[in-house]
Design a protein around this motif. Structure first.
Motif, PDB file in Angstrom:
ATOM      1  N   UNK A 129      14.997 -21.862 -10.890  1.00 48.27           N
ATOM      2  CA  UNK A 129      16.129 -21.236 -10.210  1.00 48.27           C
ATOM      3  C   UNK A 129      15.985 -19.729 -10.138  1.00 48.27           C
ATOM      4  N   UNK A 130      14.806 -19.229 -10.422  1.00 46.34           N
ATOM      5  CA  UNK A 130      14.544 -17.787 -10.386  1.00 46.34           C
ATOM      6  C   UNK A 130      13.452 -17.525  -9.357  1.00 46.34           C
ATOM      7  N   UNK A 131      13.350 -16.298  -8.866  1.00 44.09           N
ATOM      8  CA  UNK A 131      12.244 -16.000  -7.951  1.00 44.09           C
ATOM      9  C   UNK A 131      10.906 -16.175  -8.671  1.00 44.09           C
ATOM     10  N   UNK A 132       9.929 -16.723  -7.952  1.00 41.11           N
ATOM     11  CA  UNK A 132       8.617 -16.968  -8.558  1.00 41.11           C
ATOM     12  C   UNK A 132       7.563 -15.980  -8.102  1.00 41.11           C
ATOM     13  N   UNK A 133       7.877 -15.192  -7.083  1.00 35.81           N
ATOM     14  CA  UNK A 133       6.940 -14.179  -6.614  1.00 35.81           C
ATOM     15  C   UNK A 133       7.711 -13.105  -5.870  1.00 35.81           C
ATOM     16  N   UNK A 134       7.116 -11.923  -5.808  1.00 39.50           N
ATOM     17  CA  UNK A 134       7.678 -10.817  -5.028  1.00 39.50           C
ATOM     18  C   UNK A 134       6.528  -9.902  -4.616  1.00 39.50           C
ATOM     19  N   UNK A 135       6.562  -9.460  -3.367  1.00 41.40           N
ATOM     20  CA  UNK A 135       5.512  -8.598  -2.833  1.00 41.40           C
ATOM     21  C   UNK A 135       6.135  -7.394  -2.146  1.00 41.40           C
ATOM     22  N   UNK A 136       5.570  -6.230  -2.409  1.00 37.81           N
ATOM     23  CA  UNK A 136       5.990  -5.006  -1.727  1.00 37.81           C
ATOM     24  C   UNK A 136       5.001  -4.747  -0.600  1.00 37.81           C
ATOM     25  N   UNK A 137       5.485  -4.745   0.622  1.00 34.11           N
ATOM     26  CA  UNK A 137       4.603  -4.504   1.759  1.00 34.11           C
ATOM     27  C   UNK A 137       4.338  -3.018   1.972  1.00 34.11           C
ATOM     28  N   UNK A 138       5.056  -2.184   1.252  1.00 36.68           N
ATOM     29  CA  UNK A 138       4.851  -0.740   1.365  1.00 36.68           C
ATOM     30  C   UNK A 138       3.638  -0.274   0.552  1.00 36.68           C
ATOM     31  N   UNK A 139       3.586  -0.656  -0.736  1.00 32.12           N
ATOM     32  CA  UNK A 139       2.498  -0.170  -1.607  1.00 32.12           C
ATOM     33  C   UNK A 139       1.570  -1.280  -2.091  1.00 32.12           C
ATOM     34  N   UNK A 140       1.812  -2.511  -1.670  1.00 35.02           N
ATOM     35  CA  UNK A 140       0.967  -3.660  -2.012  1.00 35.02           C
ATOM     36  C   UNK A 140       1.081  -4.106  -3.461  1.00 35.02           C
ATOM     37  N   UNK A 141       2.195  -3.807  -4.116  1.00 37.85           N
ATOM     38  CA  UNK A 141       2.442  -4.317  -5.465  1.00 37.85           C
ATOM     39  C   UNK A 141       2.854  -5.782  -5.351  1.00 37.85           C
ATOM     40  N   UNK A 142       2.427  -6.623  -6.296  1.00 39.42           N
ATOM     41  CA  UNK A 142       2.774  -8.044  -6.274  1.00 39.42           C
ATOM     42  C   UNK A 142       3.121  -8.499  -7.687  1.00 39.42           C
ATOM     43  N   UNK A 143       4.186  -9.286  -7.791  1.00 40.73           N
ATOM     44  CA  UNK A 143       4.603  -9.843  -9.063  1.00 40.73           C
ATOM     45  C   UNK A 143       4.625 -11.365  -8.951  1.00 40.73           C
TER      46      UNK A 143
END
Length: 149
Positions: A129-143
């Motif tokens: 029930x939580x986010x499993x990924x996140x990506x920043x398209x500005x600086x290319x950081x990924x979690x």
């Protein structure tokens, strides 16, 4: 003549010229990654699990990017900078433990590098029930949410 590499190469002959050329090539190859260019900073290293086309990244819930959640009482946005911190509404008196994250509506995840809004999602909506990924398209950081299958 001792400081001039061409004079040194001439004194050593053709073998010396090849040696000097090889040393210059090797030095150029070693220094190339250290030169700055117009592109993004390539020296931030992401963890092995997030090595895709991103430059930097983290894995695991403790390293989740800062989240903005909707307050269940007044509807305002609550910033939870760290996944282990309490969820405190700045507008009303609601204070919730971090375990109540899934009870609230997630409004956004913020990139910890450049502070822009991240694209996020779930790969296993029936399981987590939580986010499993996140990506920043500005600086290319990924979690990535680290879990075992």
């Amino acid at each position: 003549m001792a400081g001039d590499p061409r004079g040194l190469a001439a004194a050593l002959g053709s073998a010396g010229s090849r040696l000097i050329a090889s040393l210059r090539w090797l030095l150029a190859r070693l220094l190339a990654p250290l030169r700055t260019g117009d592109g993004p900073n390539k020296f931030r290293l992401s963890s092995v699990e997030t090595h895709t086309t991103t430059i930097d990244g983290d894995t695991g819930w403790p390293y989740r990017p800062p989240a903005t959640l909707r307050c269940p009482e007044c509807g305002s946005g609550i910033l939870q900078p760290d996944s282990r911190e309490d969820i405190d509404c700045p507008t009303c008196s609601v204070t919730l433990p971090p375990e109540r994250f899934t009870d609230l509506e997630l409004l956004a995840l913020t990139c910890p590098i450049c502070r822009t809004r991240m694209q996020h999602g779930r790969r296993h909506p029936e399981t987590f029930e939580v986010p499993e990924w996140a990506t920043c398209h500005n600086c290319q950081y990924h979690w990535e949410f680290k879990h075992f299958y």
